[in-house]
Write a protein that holds these residues in place. Sequence first.
Motif, PDB file in Angstrom:
ATOM      1  N   LEU A 111       4.145  -1.822   3.357  1.00 46.61           N
ATOM      2  CA  LEU A 111       3.759  -2.037   2.004  1.00 46.61           C
ATOM      3  C   LEU A 111       2.379  -2.673   2.028  1.00 46.61           C
ATOM      4  CD1 LEU A 111       7.276  -3.351   0.618  1.00 46.61           C
ATOM      5  CD2 LEU A 111       6.005  -1.203   0.436  1.00 46.61           C
ATOM      6  N   ARG A 112       2.116  -3.685   3.046  1.00 47.92           N
ATOM      7  CA  ARG A 112       0.799  -4.240   2.707  1.00 47.92           C
ATOM      8  C   ARG A 112      -0.470  -3.289   2.900  1.00 47.92           C
ATOM      9  NH1 ARG A 112      -1.757  -7.167   7.653  1.00 47.92           N
ATOM     10  NH2 ARG A 112      -0.493  -6.350   9.513  1.00 47.92           N
ATOM     11  N   TYR A 113      -0.143  -2.082   3.536  1.00 49.43           N
ATOM     12  CA  TYR A 113      -1.360  -1.261   3.767  1.00 49.43           C
ATOM     13  C   TYR A 113      -1.447  -0.188   2.615  1.00 49.43           C
ATOM     14  CZ  TYR A 113      -2.301  -2.941   8.557  1.00 49.43           C
ATOM     15  OH  TYR A 113      -2.660  -3.900   9.545  1.00 49.43           O
ATOM     16  N   LEU A 114      -0.368  -0.146   1.881  1.00 53.46           N
ATOM     17  CA  LEU A 114      -0.118   0.697   0.719  1.00 53.46           C
ATOM     18  C   LEU A 114      -0.979   0.325  -0.228  1.00 53.46           C
ATOM     19  CD1 LEU A 114       1.437   3.328  -0.143  1.00 53.46           C
ATOM     20  CD2 LEU A 114       2.964   1.416  -1.323  1.00 53.46           C
ATOM     21  N   PRO A 115      -2.256   0.875  -0.694  1.00 58.79           N
ATOM     22  CA  PRO A 115      -3.037   0.656  -1.852  1.00 58.79           C
ATOM     23  C   PRO A 115      -2.460   0.281  -3.255  1.00 58.79           C
ATOM     24  CG  PRO A 115      -3.891   2.615  -0.839  1.00 58.79           C
ATOM     25  CD  PRO A 115      -2.388   2.251  -0.304  1.00 58.79           C
ATOM     26  N   ALA A 116      -2.561  -0.920  -3.712  1.00 63.38           N
ATOM     27  CA  ALA A 116      -1.909  -1.167  -5.013  1.00 63.38           C
ATOM     28  C   ALA A 116      -2.261  -0.031  -6.071  1.00 63.38           C
ATOM     29  CB  ALA A 116      -2.673  -2.487  -5.542  1.00 63.38           C
ATOM     30  N   VAL A 117      -3.627   0.620  -6.057  1.00 61.65           N
ATOM     31  CA  VAL A 117      -3.646   1.463  -7.114  1.00 61.65           C
ATOM     32  C   VAL A 117      -2.742   2.578  -6.912  1.00 61.65           C
ATOM     33  CG1 VAL A 117      -5.452   2.996  -8.194  1.00 61.65           C
ATOM     34  CG2 VAL A 117      -6.066   0.975  -7.246  1.00 61.65           C
ATOM     35  N   ALA A 118      -2.231   3.050  -5.881  1.00 62.06           N
ATOM     36  CA  ALA A 118      -1.266   4.090  -5.541  1.00 62.06           C
ATOM     37  C   ALA A 118       0.037   4.009  -6.201  1.00 62.06           C
ATOM     38  CB  ALA A 118      -1.226   4.167  -4.081  1.00 62.06           C
ATOM     39  N   PRO A 121       0.745   4.681 -10.720  1.00 59.75           N
ATOM     40  CA  PRO A 121       1.744   5.757 -11.587  1.00 59.75           C
ATOM     41  C   PRO A 121       3.106   5.475 -11.586  1.00 59.75           C
ATOM     42  CG  PRO A 121       0.143   7.104 -10.112  1.00 59.75           C
ATOM     43  CD  PRO A 121       0.292   5.536  -9.866  1.00 59.75           C
ATOM     44  N   VAL A 122       3.517   4.918 -10.627  1.00 56.87           N
ATOM     45  CA  VAL A 122       5.286   4.661 -10.461  1.00 56.87           C
ATOM     46  C   VAL A 122       5.562   3.428 -11.478  1.00 56.87           C
ATOM     47  CG1 VAL A 122       7.011   3.668  -9.188  1.00 56.87           C
ATOM     48  CG2 VAL A 122       5.497   5.169  -8.091  1.00 56.87           C
ATOM     49  N   ILE A 123       4.763   2.332 -11.614  1.00 60.59           N
ATOM     50  CA  ILE A 123       4.889   1.354 -12.435  1.00 60.59           C
ATOM     51  C   ILE A 123       4.749   1.668 -14.019  1.00 60.59           C
ATOM     52  CG2 ILE A 123       4.061  -0.862 -13.101  1.00 60.59           C
ATOM     53  CD1 ILE A 123       3.383  -1.428  -9.991  1.00 60.59           C
ATOM     54  N   PHE A 126       7.876   3.172 -15.933  1.00 59.71           N
ATOM     55  CA  PHE A 126       9.018   2.176 -16.384  1.00 59.71           C
ATOM     56  C   PHE A 126       8.101   1.065 -17.374  1.00 59.71           C
ATOM     57  CE2 PHE A 126       8.135   0.249 -12.384  1.00 59.71           C
ATOM     58  CZ  PHE A 126       8.152  -1.032 -12.415  1.00 59.71           C
ATOM     59  N   ALA A 127       7.036   0.775 -16.849  1.00 59.71           N
ATOM     60  CA  ALA A 127       6.343  -0.167 -17.690  1.00 59.71           C
ATOM     61  C   ALA A 127       5.321   0.315 -18.819  1.00 59.71           C
ATOM     62  CB  ALA A 127       5.531  -1.248 -16.847  1.00 59.71           C
ATOM     63  N   GLY A 128       4.702   1.314 -18.621  1.00 62.13           N
ATOM     64  CA  GLY A 128       3.917   1.806 -19.655  1.00 62.13           C
ATOM     65  C   GLY A 128       2.511   1.198 -19.502  1.00 62.13           C
ATOM     66  N   TYR A 129       1.739   1.627 -20.489  1.00 61.01           N
ATOM     67  CA  TYR A 129       0.268   1.177 -20.347  1.00 61.01           C
ATOM     68  C   TYR A 129       0.137  -0.231 -21.052  1.00 61.01           C
ATOM     69  CZ  TYR A 129      -0.989   5.596 -18.712  1.00 61.01           C
ATOM     70  OH  TYR A 129      -1.150   6.848 -17.790  1.00 61.01           O
ATOM     71  N   THR A 130       0.759  -1.207 -20.459  1.00 57.58           N
ATOM     72  CA  THR A 130       0.906  -2.603 -21.087  1.00 57.58           C
ATOM     73  C   THR A 130       0.331  -3.612 -20.181  1.00 57.58           C
ATOM     74  OG1 THR A 130       3.034  -2.806 -19.955  1.00 57.58           O
ATOM     75  CG2 THR A 130       3.034  -1.828 -22.122  1.00 57.58           C
ATOM     76  N   GLN A 131       0.286  -4.740 -20.548  1.00 53.42           N
ATOM     77  CA  GLN A 131      -0.230  -6.042 -19.809  1.00 53.42           C
ATOM     78  C   GLN A 131       0.693  -6.078 -18.713  1.00 53.42           C
ATOM     79  OE1 GLN A 131      -2.685  -8.107 -20.394  1.00 53.42           O
ATOM     80  NE2 GLN A 131      -2.243  -9.471 -18.949  1.00 53.42           N
ATOM     81  N   GLU A 132       1.926  -5.863 -18.912  1.00 51.61           N
ATOM     82  CA  GLU A 132       2.998  -6.005 -17.769  1.00 51.61           C
ATOM     83  C   GLU A 132       2.817  -5.252 -16.730  1.00 51.61           C
ATOM     84  OE1 GLU A 132       4.079  -6.063 -20.976  1.00 51.61           O
ATOM     85  OE2 GLU A 132       4.440  -7.901 -21.390  1.00 51.61           O
ATOM     86  N   LYS A 134      -0.032  -4.132 -15.796  1.00 54.25           N
ATOM     87  CA  LYS A 134      -1.377  -4.781 -15.058  1.00 54.25           C
ATOM     88  C   LYS A 134      -0.815  -5.741 -14.193  1.00 54.25           C
ATOM     89  CE  LYS A 134      -4.316  -5.860 -17.971  1.00 54.25           C
ATOM     90  NZ  LYS A 134      -5.649  -6.541 -18.757  1.00 54.25           N
ATOM     91  N   VAL A 135      -0.120  -6.500 -14.562  1.00 54.43           N
ATOM     92  CA  VAL A 135       0.529  -7.666 -13.754  1.00 54.43           C
ATOM     93  C   VAL A 135       1.131  -7.314 -12.516  1.00 54.43           C
ATOM     94  CG1 VAL A 135       2.000  -9.608 -13.825  1.00 54.43           C
ATOM     95  CG2 VAL A 135       0.256  -9.413 -15.795  1.00 54.43           C
ATOM     96  N   TYR A 136       2.069  -6.393 -12.724  1.00 55.54           N
ATOM     97  CA  TYR A 136       2.845  -5.942 -11.646  1.00 55.54           C
ATOM     98  C   TYR A 136       2.239  -5.199 -10.570  1.00 55.54           C
ATOM     99  CZ  TYR A 136       6.719  -6.062 -15.163  1.00 55.54           C
ATOM    100  OH  TYR A 136       7.727  -6.554 -15.891  1.00 55.54           O
ATOM    101  N   VAL A 137       0.926  -4.374 -10.839  1.00 55.69           N
ATOM    102  CA  VAL A 137       0.363  -3.893  -9.900  1.00 55.69           C
ATOM    103  C   VAL A 137      -0.870  -4.777  -9.299  1.00 55.69           C
ATOM    104  CG1 VAL A 137      -1.616  -2.228  -9.545  1.00 55.69           C
ATOM    105  CG2 VAL A 137       0.054  -1.627 -11.426  1.00 55.69           C
ATOM    106  N   VAL A 138      -1.096  -5.575 -10.047  1.00 60.72           N
ATOM    107  CA  VAL A 138      -1.908  -6.816  -9.263  1.00 60.72           C
ATOM    108  C   VAL A 138      -1.181  -7.685  -8.162  1.00 60.72           C
ATOM    109  CG1 VAL A 138      -3.635  -8.483  -9.777  1.00 60.72           C
ATOM    110  CG2 VAL A 138      -3.516  -6.774 -11.150  1.00 60.72           C
ATOM    111  N   VAL A 139      -0.019  -8.206  -8.806  1.00 59.52           N
ATOM    112  CA  VAL A 139       0.997  -8.888  -8.074  1.00 59.52           C
ATOM    113  C   VAL A 139       1.081  -8.014  -6.634  1.00 59.52           C
ATOM    114  CG1 VAL A 139       3.207 -10.017  -7.710  1.00 59.52           C
ATOM    115  CG2 VAL A 139       1.678 -10.359  -9.784  1.00 59.52           C
ATOM    116  N   PHE A 140       1.450  -6.877  -6.607  1.00 58.85           N
ATOM    117  CA  PHE A 140       1.760  -6.083  -5.429  1.00 58.85           C
ATOM    118  C   PHE A 140       0.603  -6.349  -4.448  1.00 58.85           C
ATOM    119  CE2 PHE A 140       1.612  -1.994  -3.155  1.00 58.85           C
ATOM    120  CZ  PHE A 140       2.782  -2.230  -2.724  1.00 58.85           C
TER     121      PHE A 140
END
Length: 264
Positions: A111-118, A121-123, A126-132, A134-140
């Motif tokens: 997981l740590r070698y998986l780019p966050a931007v990748a 599309p998955v996030i 279920f979360a849409g283009y929302t503030q949440e 952004k947080v999910y992707v950045v935390v990952f």
Amino acid sequence: MSLTVKSARSRGGGRRGGILVLGLAPLAVLLALWQVFGTIAPSPFFPPPSAWIGALTPLLAGNALLLGILSTLGTYAESLAIAFVLGTAIGIAIGRSRLADRAFGPLLDYLRYLPAVAVVPVIVLFAGYTQEMKVYVVVFGAIWPILLQARMAAASIDPILNDVRRSLRLSRRAAFVKITLPSVMPSALLGLRLASPLTLILVLVVEISTQVSGLGRMLGVAQQNYATAQVFGLIVVIGVIALVVDAVIAAIERWTLRYRPAAD
């Protein structure tokens, strides 16, 4: 705190300030030369620094720049705080258990070698283009430096401390607060320092790629509209924010570890 430690830390602060000024001197010279030559031979791709301020004026008038800064900083702070808490907790849990380390080690390495931007599309699904989102992707993407540092520190705690815990008949909670957490915290804070610039970069990349509100979105829109001066102006704003954020994180680290003796 002794006068010796105070004077040492004061000298350290002075050295850091001098190094910062010395490090910014070449940049100041470059901007001055850019201004001179950019005025003599104007270029639509490399406008002089004086044009950057004018290009930001419309954004300042409508508070758009302020709102973009607040949105980006809000996502940064929230994501980094979540990453720090989760990364430290998971790192301790895995580092203190050989079974957990063997079971989850390969998954963490993957997981740590998986780019966050990748995972955007998955996030988004279920979360849409929302503030949440952004947080999910950045935390990952930001959690890994903290998690790995905490995991390594938890795994390397001196076994003698376990004997101390048994001798003092400390409960699990007391042992965690008095032994495990102080042993892991310096490494976790180092992970926080490493994760801080990565977090800001990820916030901007997600905003640019998804066009969710923030400085990244403003930068992407300016680039699409070929507003070169505005692009450079926004880059300067982001650079200043990065310097301030790094100083704040460094101050938090020094304050948290203030009980440790200063290095000679």
